[in-house]
Scaffold this active site. Structure first.
Site, PDB file in Angstrom:
ATOM      1  N   LYS A 298       2.557  -4.046   6.126  1.00  0.00           N
ATOM      2  CA  LYS A 298       2.674  -4.418   4.846  1.00  0.00           C
ATOM      3  C   LYS A 298       4.178  -4.277   4.358  1.00  0.00           C
ATOM      4  O   LYS A 298       4.652  -4.817   3.565  1.00  0.00           O
ATOM      5  CB  LYS A 298       2.046  -3.128   4.019  1.00  0.00           C
TER       6      LYS A 298
ATOM      7  N   TYR B 171      -1.170  -0.544  10.041  1.00  0.00           N
ATOM      8  CA  TYR B 171      -1.302  -1.228   8.516  1.00  0.00           C
ATOM      9  C   TYR B 171       0.076  -1.252   7.840  1.00  0.00           C
ATOM     10  O   TYR B 171       0.580  -2.120   7.335  1.00  0.00           O
ATOM     11  CB  TYR B 171      -2.431  -0.531   7.856  1.00  0.00           C
TER      12      TYR B 171
ATOM     13  N   SER C  77       0.784  -1.502  -0.036  1.00  0.00           N
ATOM     14  CA  SER C  77       0.129   0.115   0.008  1.00  0.00           C
ATOM     15  C   SER C  77       0.737   1.154   0.122  1.00  0.00           C
ATOM     16  O   SER C  77       2.051   1.335   0.318  1.00  0.00           O
ATOM     17  CB  SER C  77      -0.859  -0.031   1.118  1.00  0.00           C
ATOM     18  N   SER C  78       0.315   2.422  -0.399  1.00  0.00           N
ATOM     19  CA  SER C  78       1.145   3.546  -0.735  1.00  0.00           C
ATOM     20  C   SER C  78       1.478   4.188   0.698  1.00  0.00           C
ATOM     21  O   SER C  78       2.213   4.943   1.045  1.00  0.00           O
ATOM     22  CB  SER C  78       0.411   4.628  -1.367  1.00  0.00           C
ATOM     23  N   CYS C  79       1.025   3.637   1.867  1.00  0.00           N
ATOM     24  CA  CYS C  79       1.172   4.029   3.147  1.00  0.00           C
ATOM     25  C   CYS C  79       2.323   3.531   3.811  1.00  0.00           C
ATOM     26  O   CYS C  79       2.482   3.995   4.959  1.00  0.00           O
ATOM     27  CB  CYS C  79      -0.328   4.027   4.189  1.00  0.00           C
TER      28      CYS C  79
ATOM     29  N   HIS D  89     -12.886   4.033   2.685  1.00  0.00           N
ATOM     30  CA  HIS D  89     -12.126   5.001   2.308  1.00  0.00           C
ATOM     31  C   HIS D  89     -12.932   6.316   1.771  1.00  0.00           C
ATOM     32  O   HIS D  89     -13.974   6.336   1.693  1.00  0.00           O
ATOM     33  CB  HIS D  89     -11.077   4.415   1.041  1.00  0.00           C
TER      34      HIS D  89
END
Ligand code: GFB
Length: 313
Positions: free
Chosen positions: A143, A139, A110-112, A183
């Protein structure tokens, strides 16, 4: 490299989710056998069950779209679930895949995963260069562990051509429209749709409306993932984004146009903004040959058409 999917047995883990569903749809034209296992058949947080199932099923390749996901509020409200379940799912599936000698594996992050104040657009090598955004660090840590585990298998063993892709914020058919856990994009689609139905004069957004986000339709992501599965072999994870960023206010205006309802925007300052900006640098993916993201407006139109079907059903 070129990995021919024709005749391969490919397990899409998490096929009932938005991303997994999109990958199953996309693989339909690849001449492969798609394997799925619903929650009723296989609990992905159960290490022994996953191992038994994998040794029996023996897929050639895995696309790992299974994850505990949610928006900014769900991430803050359920830190244990987001950290623990994602770690369990990842470690169980990768360990079992190794035991079953799975040659090809595509892990989704994920981009986070990137630092809160990473340079923008965010290149892949920003990983682990600074502190994370606190609203989704649980999260993100899970990841990051998944990416590293994938790299560790590649490094320690032969024939583990395992790769990772980092999708940006996603939306599309099969999205979660629950206002507490979703989201922003599905939440605003629903809010504008309900405002239109009731004739409400305003729609409330969380935070200030100024954060910048990049959005990608899940079917475009699935297309990029199948591209990577066939064409990419490498240690580094690969960013998958549209390359276009909008403010949350601009997103709301786009959704208002698609839904066909003008309403005053109000802002709930008690809700968090999260990271101020999150645009990924997808140059590597583009240079490899994939650059087919649809426009946000076209994507929102498609998502809204699917949302309306849900309402009717
Ligand atoms: O999509 P979202 O929940 O997650 O929120 P993140 C994006 C932005 O939209 C935030 C604002 O600034 C929210 O405050 N926003 C405005 C809203 N109105 C709403 C609303 O009604 N609902 C929601 N949900 N947001 C997530 C991470 O971060 O991004 C996940 O929490 C994951 O871990 C995902 O990485 C891709 O973009 O901030």
């Amino acid at each position: 490299m070129s990995y021919n999917l024709s005749g391969k047995r490919i397990w899409v883990a998490g096929h009932r989710g938005m991303v997994g569903g999109a990958v199953v749809r996309r693989l339909a034209s690849e001449g492969c056998e798609v394997i799925t296992a619903g929650r009723d058949v296989l609990d992905l947080t159960d290490q022994h069950a996953v191992r038994d199932w994998m040794l029996k099923t023996k897929p050639d390749a895995i696309v790992m779209a299974a994850a505990k996901v949610g928006g900014i509020k769900a991430n803050s409200d359920y830190p244990v679930d987001f950290l623990l379940q994602n770690l369990q799912i990842e470690t169980n599936i990768m360990d079992a895949a190794h035991q079953a000698d799975v040659e090809r594996f595509l892990f989704l992050g994920s981009s986070c995963i990137y630092p809160k104040l990473a340079p923008q657009p965010i290149p892949e090598d920003s990983l682990l260069t600074g502190p994370l955004e606190p609203t989704n660090e649980w999260y993100a840590i899970a990841k990051i562990a998944g990416i590293k585990l994938c790299q560790a298998y590649r490094t320690q063993y032969e024939n583990r051509d395992w790769i990772s892709a980092m999708p940006t914020n996603l939306y599309g058919p099969g999205d979660n429209y629950d206002l507490n856990s979703s989201h922003v994009l599905p939440a605003l689609l629903r809010k504008f749709h309900e405002a239109k139905k009731s004739g409400a004069p305003s729609v409330e957004l969380w935070g200030s409306g100024t954060p910048l986000r990049e959005f990608l339709h899940c079917d475009d992501l699935a297309d990029s993932l199948v591209f990577l599965l066939k064409e990419y072999s490498g240690y580094e994870h690969v960013n998958c984004g549209s390359g276009v960023e909008v403010s949350i206010r601009e997103l709301a205006e786009t959704i208002a146009r698609v839904v066909g309802y003008e309403a005053e925007l109000t802002f709930d300052a008690t809700k968090p903004d999260g990271t101020p900006r999150k645009l990924m640098d997808s140059t590597r993916l583009h240079e490899m040959g994939w650059n087919k993201a649809r426009s946000l407006e076209d994507g929102v139109k498609d998502a809204y058409a699917h949302f309306l079907k849900l309402e009717i059903a």
